[in-house]
Every structure is written in C-alpha cells, then in structure tokens.
Design an enzyme around this catalytic site. Structure first.
Site, mmCIF file in Angstrom:
data_model
loop_
_atom_site.group_PDB
_atom_site.id
_atom_site.type_symbol
_atom_site.label_atom_id
_atom_site.label_comp_id
_atom_site.label_asym_id
_atom_site.label_seq_id
_atom_site.Cartn_x
_atom_site.Cartn_y
_atom_site.Cartn_z
ATOM 1 N N LYS A 87 84.400 65.482 54.521
ATOM 2 C CA LYS A 87 84.162 65.447 53.074
ATOM 3 C C LYS A 87 85.273 66.159 52.308
ATOM 4 C CE LYS A 87 79.369 64.365 52.473
ATOM 5 N NZ LYS A 87 78.070 64.739 51.969
ATOM 6 N N LYS A 136 81.469 55.420 60.426
ATOM 7 C CA LYS A 136 80.015 55.478 60.214
ATOM 8 C C LYS A 136 79.678 54.897 58.847
ATOM 9 C CE LYS A 136 78.157 58.811 58.310
ATOM 10 N NZ LYS A 136 77.536 59.973 57.661
ATOM 11 N N LYS A 144 77.161 56.427 52.350
ATOM 12 C CA LYS A 144 76.894 56.109 50.945
ATOM 13 C C LYS A 144 78.181 56.142 50.136
ATOM 14 C CE LYS A 144 72.655 58.601 51.113
ATOM 15 N NZ LYS A 144 72.660 60.052 51.038
#
Ligand code: TYM
Length: 344
Positions: free
Chosen positions: A129, A210, A213
């Site tokens: 992230k 993966k 969202k």
C-alpha cells in the site's frame, strides 16, 4: 430432591460457542474475491459460532486523501447491506460499524504502545500500500494494531479472512501475547480461518495480482463487483487472461485458468475430478461461459436482497445502532480490564 440435585450437578455444561470476529473495509464496492474469501465463509459457518461482523470504517481513513465523508457513510451502509445480502442473518449475528464503538480507538492506542516498529515494518500489506500512495500516513503503518484491537476486544477465537490477512492475524497473536506478558492475562489468542480453495482470488486481467478493491477502481476487467449487472460480469470474465494451451487440470493449469477453475469449484461446490472431466478438451471458452453463469447465479439473489434492504427506509440505521450497542457492551468490558491492568 437431593437425587435431582446430584443428577443436575452431573450434567456437563454445554460447550461455550466459539467467538468469531471479522470485517471489511468500506473502500469501494466489494468484489467476488471478498465474497468468496470472506463473506460466503462467514455465512456458511454462522450457526456454529457467536459472530461479530464489523464494517471497518476507521481503517478506511488510513488513506485520508481518498476519503469523502458522505461517500464513506454511504459505503459503510452498503457493506452492511452486502453482509446481509450474502446470507448473514442480521437477527443472529452482531453487525456494527467499528467507529461507533469507541473502545476500538482506545484499545488500539494501548496495543500500538505494545507493538515494536519492526513487527509493523514486516507487514506485506503495508509495503504494497505504501507504494500506491503519495504520502504515507502513520495510520497506514499502525493499521494492524487497530485490527488487533478489533479482534481482541471481542475475545475472538476465530477470524475468518482471505489469505492476504494471514499476516495480520498472526501479528494480532503476537501483540496479544506481548500485552499479556507485560501486564497480565487479558486477551485470548485468535486463530485465522481460511478457505482451502478461494482464499486468494486473483485479478481476471492479471492472474499474478490478487483481486483488490483499489485495482478494481483503476483497471477495468480486473474484478467482478458484487453489484455488477450480468452483461458486465460476462464481459469481464470472457476477457479474463488465460493462455494458448488447452489445460483444464487444476495442478497443470496456468494461473489465469486455475483462478477460473477455483472460482468455479467454490461457487458450484463441485469436486475437482468432476470439473476436470467437464472441461477436458473443451477450450477455455466453455470454462469461461460456465464461470459467467456460476457468478451470475451467485450474484442474482445477493443483488435482489441488497435492493430490498437498501430501499427500506431506516432499516440499516436501526440495525447498525442495535449492533453498536451489543458490540459496545462486550468491547467495554474487555477495555475495562485492559485499563485496569495497565493502570489507565
Ligand atoms: P479487506 O476489506 O481488504 O477485505 C475484506 C475481506 O476479503 C478478503 N479478501 C479476499 N479474499 C480472497 N481473495 C481476494 N482477492 C481477496 N481480497 C480480499 C480479505 O482477506 C478480508 O477477509 N484489514 C481488513 C479489514 C479488517 C479486519 C479486521 C478483518 C479490519 N479489522 C479484523 C478481520 C478482523 C481488510 O482491509 O480487509
């Protein structure tokens, strides 16, 4: 009378129902990976456990640049509706917003103080992230300590999640052990619960990544969202990346094909040999068409229930208020003990 009493005394107490806590961050629309890895597993096991299903709205603040108050509130309600639409019984389970139980923030601080930086620096999700955002907030870094608070406040035995959360659940155990060691026994050490197939659904556009969202927002063809209409589902899955072979065996398939096979396996609950026989020598077009059908069959009842729930005025607000009250009582008890032990 005396005899009756001794007979009663010999009756073993019924075993304690194990406690489950899990949650989803209300950032963007949930996708089929969230459903397969988490929501469907919660629904499937709900009668076995005493469940707390949380909407992790405080976690959504960890990238504050992406947050708009109105959208966050709407997303939180939408996630609650999707829990119920996925089969989670709102009468039997506690559904609540993380931010409406203030004990989460309080315990998160206590646990942050018990968490060495090195433990947080190892978190893969943080590293991934941190590369995606312009400015890395401290909250993004200490995110797992808040997640530990979520779990430990309810004395959860189990945390049913997708594979990407394994490291966070294991860290929660480490943080709980460290607190217990420093201050005295307070927290139960939770265990993760993962699907054997479907704990890590990959992106349709890139089966090495993966399904997520955030990628779903920027890359069309990456994910099927739970509210996608059938024609969009079809377009996404029919253009999924596969390969130029003709291999429908799980053990030999390339990542993109295996992703489709596994999705089909979880959604149709069929055995692998049966699936391999069904698609043997068929070409990937028929596998994709079958996955489209299985996904649309799964989504249809979810979308119908979602529509009903969201159209009923006041229903979700009432449910979330009741959930916050029930969760709050338990959380406050645990927090009280943590405060006593730490001297706060
Ligand atoms: P989140 O919102 O990223 O994901 C919600 C759940 O969906 C699972 N999941 C997947 N499963 C299979 N394949 C995928 N591609 C996939 N993507 C996501 C996740 O593993 C998760 O179970 N930090 C958490 C939210 C949270 C939480 C908690 C979870 C906050 N506090 C306490 C459990 C317990 C998160 O961001 O999940």
């Amino acid at each position: 009378m005396v005899q009756e009493q001794s007979a009663l005394a010999q009756t073993p107490a019924p075993p304690r129902k194990k406690i489950v806590l899990s949650g989803v961050q209300p950032t963007g629309v949930l996708h089929i990976g969230n459903y397969v890895g988490a929501l469907s597993l919660w629904a499937q096991q709900q009668d076995e456990f005493h469940n707390y299903f949380m909407i992790a709205d405080m976690h959504a603040l960890t990238v504050p640049e992406n947050v708009k108050a109105k959208a966050l509130r709407a997303n939180s309600r939408s996630v609650a509706a999707l829990y119920i639409a996925s089969g989670i019984d709102p009468e039997k389970n506690v559904i609540f917003r993380q931010s409406s139980v203030t004990a989460h923030a309080y315990l998160a601080w206590i646990l942050t103080c018990c968490t060495p930086m090195g433990w947080l620096e190892r978190m893969t999700q943080f590293k991934v992230k941190a590369e995606q955002v312009e400015s890395i907030g401290t909250g993004l870094f200490t995110y797992p300590a808040l997640q530990a608070a979520d779990i430990l406040l309810y004395n959860a035995d189990y945390v049913p999640v997708g594979e990407d959360q394994r490291q966070h659940v294991e860290l929660t155990r480490d943080i709980a052990s460290r607190f217990n060691h420093l201050f005295g026994k307070c927290f139960r050490l939770p265990e993760g619960l993962y699907r054997t197939t479907g704990a890590r659904v990959m992106g349709f556009d890139d089966p090495t990544a993966k399904m997520s969202k955030s990628l779903a927002e920027t890359q069309s063809g990456h994910a099927v969202n739970l509210l996608d209409p059938p024609n969009v589902v079809k377009k996404t899955i029919m253009s999924a990346v596969t390969d130029t072979n003709n291999e429908a065996r799980f053990e030999h398939a390339s990542p993109g094909v295996r992703n489709l096979l596994e999705l089909y396996e979880v959604l149709t609950k069929q055995e692998r040999p049966q699936i391999e026989a069904q698609f043997h020598g068929q070409g990937y077009g028929s596998l994709k068409a079958a996955v489209v059908e299985a996904v649309n069959e799964t989504l249809r009842p979810i979308q119908e229930t979602y529509k009903q729930i969201t159209e009923e005025p006041g229903y979700l607000d009432g449910l979330l208020a009741r959930g916050a009250e029930r969760a709050g009582e338990v959380a406050e008890r645990t927090l009280k003990r943590a405060r006593e032990l730490t001297g706060l």
